[in-house]
Design a protein around this motif. Structure first.
Motif, PDB file in Angstrom:
ATOM      1  N   ASN A 203       0.791  -1.226   0.000  1.00  0.00           N
ATOM      2  CA  ASN A 203       0.000   0.000   0.000  1.00  0.00           C
ATOM      3  C   ASN A 203       0.827   1.282   0.000  1.00  0.00           C
ATOM      4  OD1 ASN A 203      -2.427  -1.480   0.159  1.00  0.00           O
ATOM      5  ND2 ASN A 203      -2.095  -1.770   2.348  1.00  0.00           N
ATOM      6  N   ASP A 204       2.113   1.174   0.309  1.00  0.00           N
ATOM      7  CA  ASP A 204       2.942   2.372   0.421  1.00  0.00           C
ATOM      8  C   ASP A 204       4.268   2.126  -0.306  1.00  0.00           C
ATOM      9  OD1 ASP A 204       4.457   4.586   1.170  1.00  0.00           O
ATOM     10  OD2 ASP A 204       3.667   4.589   3.215  1.00  0.00           O
ATOM     11  N   GLY A 205       4.504   2.881  -1.365  1.00  0.00           N
ATOM     12  CA  GLY A 205       5.698   2.705  -2.194  1.00  0.00           C
ATOM     13  C   GLY A 205       7.003   3.047  -1.514  1.00  0.00           C
TER      14      GLY A 205
END
Length: 89
Positions: A5-7
């Motif tokens: 969900n978070d790069g």
């Protein structure tokens, strides 16, 4: 799970593993240092050289300079020669 969900999160921890590998290798070498005091000295130099690497200082240049300068240094100013405080003459 967070990396989906978070790069900003990496899927692996290779960078961290590569950074601590010399410490793990050193830990094995300390077993054969000859004495507890020798192992502490080796660990101290690993720490100095790791600090040099982090600060992009050539450890050879730093150590050569420190060895040349240390006889003229007062004991209360030795911290100036640590890699994080060092400046080449």
């Amino acid at each position: 799970k967070y990396y989906i969900n978070d790069g900003r999160y990496e899927i692996d921890n290779n960078n961290i593993e590569n950074a601590i590998r010399p410490l793990a290798i050193g830990r094995k070498n300390y077993l054969f240092a000859g004495s507890h005091e020798s192992a502490q000295n080796i660990a101290m130099f690993y720490s100095f050289f790791a600090t040099c690497k982090t600060l992009n200082i050539n450890p050879y240049h730093w150590l050569t300079d420190v060895i040349e300068r240390i006889p003229e240094y007062k004991a209360n100013k030795l911290a100036e020669l640590l890699p994080q405080n060092w400046s080449k003459r």
